[in-house]
Design a protein around this motif. Structure first.
Motif, PDB file in Angstrom:
ATOM      1  N   GLY A 169       0.813  -1.207   0.000  1.00 57.84           N
ATOM      2  CA  GLY A 169       0.000   0.000   0.000  1.00 57.84           C
ATOM      3  C   GLY A 169       0.847   1.259   0.000  1.00 57.84           C
ATOM      4  N   ILE A 170       1.951   1.247   0.758  1.00 56.59           N
ATOM      5  CA  ILE A 170       2.850   2.399   0.789  1.00 56.59           C
ATOM      6  C   ILE A 170       3.519   2.591  -0.566  1.00 56.59           C
ATOM      7  CG2 ILE A 170       4.945   3.331   1.838  1.00 56.59           C
ATOM      8  CD1 ILE A 170       4.149   1.850   4.416  1.00 56.59           C
ATOM      9  N   ALA A 171       3.942   1.476  -1.190  1.00 53.78           N
ATOM     10  CA  ALA A 171       4.565   1.568  -2.514  1.00 53.78           C
ATOM     11  C   ALA A 171       3.590   2.132  -3.540  1.00 53.78           C
ATOM     12  CB  ALA A 171       5.059   0.182  -2.948  1.00 53.78           C
ATOM     13  N   ALA A 172       2.326   1.742  -3.451  1.00 52.57           N
ATOM     14  CA  ALA A 172       1.317   2.257  -4.381  1.00 52.57           C
ATOM     15  C   ALA A 172       1.142   3.756  -4.226  1.00 52.57           C
ATOM     16  CB  ALA A 172      -0.015   1.539  -4.166  1.00 52.57           C
ATOM     17  N   ALA A 173       1.241   4.250  -2.983  1.00 56.91           N
ATOM     18  CA  ALA A 173       1.134   5.695  -2.762  1.00 56.91           C
ATOM     19  C   ALA A 173       2.278   6.422  -3.452  1.00 56.91           C
ATOM     20  CB  ALA A 173       1.140   5.990  -1.263  1.00 56.91           C
ATOM     21  N   GLY A 174       3.480   5.888  -3.342  1.00 64.75           N
ATOM     22  CA  GLY A 174       4.617   6.495  -4.021  1.00 64.75           C
ATOM     23  C   GLY A 174       4.456   6.484  -5.523  1.00 64.75           C
ATOM     24  N   TYR A 175       3.911   5.389  -6.041  1.00 60.38           N
ATOM     25  CA  TYR A 175       3.661   5.266  -7.475  1.00 60.38           C
ATOM     26  C   TYR A 175       2.690   6.344  -7.958  1.00 60.38           C
ATOM     27  CZ  TYR A 175       1.127   3.185 -11.480  1.00 60.38           C
ATOM     28  OH  TYR A 175       0.474   2.965 -12.672  1.00 60.38           O
ATOM     29  N   VAL A 176       1.613   6.573  -7.203  1.00 62.04           N
ATOM     30  CA  VAL A 176       0.629   7.592  -7.576  1.00 62.04           C
ATOM     31  C   VAL A 176       1.242   8.989  -7.505  1.00 62.04           C
ATOM     32  CG1 VAL A 176      -1.546   8.691  -6.902  1.00 62.04           C
ATOM     33  CG2 VAL A 176      -1.369   6.198  -6.920  1.00 62.04           C
ATOM     34  N   LEU A 177       1.997   9.262  -6.448  1.00 60.88           N
ATOM     35  CA  LEU A 177       2.581  10.592  -6.275  1.00 60.88           C
ATOM     36  C   LEU A 177       3.607  10.909  -7.357  1.00 60.88           C
ATOM     37  CD1 LEU A 177       2.965  10.585  -2.391  1.00 60.88           C
ATOM     38  CD2 LEU A 177       1.556  12.164  -3.713  1.00 60.88           C
ATOM     39  N   LEU A 178       4.491   9.954  -7.648  1.00 63.51           N
ATOM     40  CA  LEU A 178       5.481  10.194  -8.698  1.00 63.51           C
ATOM     41  C   LEU A 178       4.800  10.329 -10.057  1.00 63.51           C
ATOM     42  CD1 LEU A 178       8.524   7.899  -7.792  1.00 63.51           C
ATOM     43  CD2 LEU A 178       8.243  10.347  -7.432  1.00 63.51           C
ATOM     44  N   GLY A 179       3.764   9.520 -10.271  1.00 66.57           N
ATOM     45  CA  GLY A 179       3.032   9.617 -11.532  1.00 66.57           C
ATOM     46  C   GLY A 179       2.391  10.980 -11.708  1.00 66.57           C
ATOM     47  N   ALA A 180       1.819  11.515 -10.625  1.00 70.97           N
ATOM     48  CA  ALA A 180       1.206  12.842 -10.701  1.00 70.97           C
ATOM     49  C   ALA A 180       2.240  13.905 -11.049  1.00 70.97           C
ATOM     50  CB  ALA A 180       0.527  13.182  -9.374  1.00 70.97           C
ATOM     51  N   GLU A 181       3.435  13.768 -10.506  1.00 71.67           N
ATOM     52  CA  GLU A 181       4.501  14.735 -10.780  1.00 71.67           C
ATOM     53  C   GLU A 181       4.985  14.644 -12.226  1.00 71.67           C
ATOM     54  OE1 GLU A 181       7.125  17.839  -9.804  1.00 71.67           O
ATOM     55  OE2 GLU A 181       5.417  17.015  -8.711  1.00 71.67           O
ATOM     56  N   VAL A 182       5.222  13.426 -12.704  1.00 66.92           N
ATOM     57  CA  VAL A 182       5.716  13.248 -14.072  1.00 66.92           C
ATOM     58  C   VAL A 182       4.676  13.698 -15.087  1.00 66.92           C
ATOM     59  CG1 VAL A 182       6.531  11.579 -15.784  1.00 66.92           C
ATOM     60  CG2 VAL A 182       7.214  11.343 -13.399  1.00 66.92           C
ATOM     61  N   ARG A 183       3.415  13.387 -14.813  1.00 70.84           N
ATOM     62  CA  ARG A 183       2.370  13.682 -15.789  1.00 70.84           C
ATOM     63  C   ARG A 183       2.104  15.179 -15.952  1.00 70.84           C
ATOM     64  NH1 ARG A 183       0.223  13.380 -18.830  1.00 70.84           N
ATOM     65  NH2 ARG A 183      -2.009  12.925 -18.599  1.00 70.84           N
ATOM     66  N   ARG A 184       2.724  16.007 -15.121  1.00 68.44           N
ATOM     67  CA  ARG A 184       2.614  17.444 -15.323  1.00 68.44           C
ATOM     68  C   ARG A 184       3.233  17.856 -16.657  1.00 68.44           C
ATOM     69  NH1 ARG A 184       5.968  20.010 -11.147  1.00 68.44           N
ATOM     70  NH2 ARG A 184       5.319  21.905 -12.216  1.00 68.44           N
ATOM     71  N   THR A 185       4.284  17.136 -17.067  1.00 71.25           N
ATOM     72  CA  THR A 185       5.025  17.542 -18.263  1.00 71.25           C
ATOM     73  C   THR A 185       5.162  16.446 -19.311  1.00 71.25           C
ATOM     74  OG1 THR A 185       7.109  16.969 -17.144  1.00 71.25           O
ATOM     75  CG2 THR A 185       6.365  19.260 -16.986  1.00 71.25           C
ATOM     76  N   VAL A 186       4.786  15.216 -18.985  1.00 62.92           N
ATOM     77  CA  VAL A 186       4.986  14.079 -19.887  1.00 62.92           C
ATOM     78  C   VAL A 186       3.636  13.482 -20.267  1.00 62.92           C
ATOM     79  CG1 VAL A 186       6.065  11.808 -20.175  1.00 62.92           C
ATOM     80  CG2 VAL A 186       7.234  13.588 -18.854  1.00 62.92           C
ATOM     81  N   ASP A 187       3.447  13.175 -21.545  1.00 65.87           N
ATOM     82  CA  ASP A 187       2.213  12.556 -22.017  1.00 65.87           C
ATOM     83  C   ASP A 187       2.035  11.165 -21.411  1.00 65.87           C
ATOM     84  OD1 ASP A 187       1.549  14.714 -23.614  1.00 65.87           O
ATOM     85  OD2 ASP A 187       2.644  13.929 -25.348  1.00 65.87           O
ATOM     86  N   THR A 188       0.793  10.675 -21.450  1.00 61.01           N
ATOM     87  CA  THR A 188       0.480   9.391 -20.825  1.00 61.01           C
ATOM     88  C   THR A 188       1.257   8.235 -21.448  1.00 61.01           C
ATOM     89  OG1 THR A 188      -1.773  10.186 -20.386  1.00 61.01           O
ATOM     90  CG2 THR A 188      -1.392   7.813 -20.208  1.00 61.01           C
ATOM     91  N   VAL A 189       1.330   8.170 -22.782  1.00 58.07           N
ATOM     92  CA  VAL A 189       1.962   7.020 -23.440  1.00 58.07           C
ATOM     93  C   VAL A 189       3.452   6.919 -23.123  1.00 58.07           C
ATOM     94  CG1 VAL A 189       2.553   5.972 -25.660  1.00 58.07           C
ATOM     95  CG2 VAL A 189       0.236   6.833 -25.266  1.00 58.07           C
TER      96      VAL A 189
END
Length: 300
Positions: A169-189
């Motif tokens: 569960g903790i790892a999933a939280a990190g995955y979501v947070l990093l994804g939110a940060e990257v997706r600010r500037t990087v497309d989904t694909v």
């Protein structure tokens, strides 16, 4: 510009299409548990193949449409994406083995504490979540507990499984947070292509170390793996990665809790497993908690 350390976008600013895509994503990831339960393959192997097959499906699009964007990724963007992929692999690598060590109920309840860790991480990074975010997050987690029950065992094996599930569960939280940060500037694909590739590499290593069988399956098992990849990975996780940029990590991680009652209802329809008596009340509690989180974002 909105960052992971600032309040999520106001609900009024949420694109309606992203809310629809979130619903599709939740329906898709809800298929994950029933499909895994019906698939005759080791858990780590299932996790590896859903990521590896997703990478294979994304390769033509990534290389023909997004090759220039992939080459233009900054060192920071690549580092954050690889980190997200490693955390996704860790999530699967910790949670799935825990299912055979402790009860499914305990494993599910502990692994779905993700929004709590997401909110705590945002607080540590300087964002002060409103009281409604905490209340909504805790209410949604209580809804999951109502559905799964609490039956923690004192055996050393079960406790080890509980720790693994909590780590998932903790790892999933990190995955979501990093994804939110990257997706600010990087497309989904480009993001999902590199993220899933990293996760697949990590899960392949874990499968080989554990001696999991990766290939000796019948045709029916390969079909189920293909459906799992299409539904839970390409539609589910990819659409969650798509909407987290606008909905924010708090709303997205809390909404993921709907996977638990969703999986129970799908299992009832598809596998004939009668849902627990608390399935519907639990669904309402989770929805109420999610509504509080969304309302808090509207006020900010």
């Amino acid at each position: 510009m909105t960052t992971a350390t600032t309040p999520a976008p106001a609900v009024a600013a949420f694109p309606r299409v992203d809310l629809v895509l979130l619903g599709v994503a939740l329906a898709s990831v809800s298929l994950s548990a029933p499909l895994i339960a019906a698939t005759a393959a080791p858990a780590l192997a299932v996790a590896f193949w859903r990521n590896a097959l997703a990478v294979g499906a994304l390769t033509p699009v990534a290389w023909f449409k997004y090759r220039a964007r992939l080459r233009a990724l900054t060192r920071r963007e690549v580092g954050l994406t690889l980190g997200a992929g490693a955390l996704l692999a860790l999530h699967f690598g910790l949670w799935l083995p825990s299912l055979s060590m402790t009860s499914v109920a305990s494993s599910t309840a502990l692994c779905t504490t993700t929004p709590i860790w997401t909110t705590l991480a945002l607080r540590l990074r300087g964002h002060r979540p409103p009281a409604q975010v905490w209340s909504g997050t805790l209410a949604a987690c209580v809804g999951v507990l109502l559905l799964t029950g609490v039956d923690l065992s004192l055996s050393s094996r079960a406790l080890a499984g509980d720790v693994l599930a909590l780590g998932g569960g903790i790892a999933a939280a990190g995955y979501v947070l990093l994804g939110a940060e990257v997706r600010r500037t990087v497309d989904t694909v480009p993001y999902t292509y590199l993220c899933y590739g990293t996760a697949a590499a990590g899960l392949l290593a874990a499968s080989l170390v554990s001696g999991a069988d990766l290939t000796s399956y019948d045709a029916g098992t390969w079909v189920k793996l293909a459906v799992l990849t299409l539904a839970a990975q390409l539609l589910g996780h990819s659409l969650l990665n798509r909407v987290v940029a606008s909905l924010g990590p708090s709303v997205t991680s809390t909404a993921i809790l709907l996977e638990t009652p969703g999986a129970a209802l799908i299992a009832a329809l598809w596998l004939g497993q009668q849902p627990p008596a608390l399935a519907y009340p639990a669904l309402l509690v989770i929805l109420a908690g999610l509504a509080l989180v969304v309302r808090a974002n509207r006020a900010n």
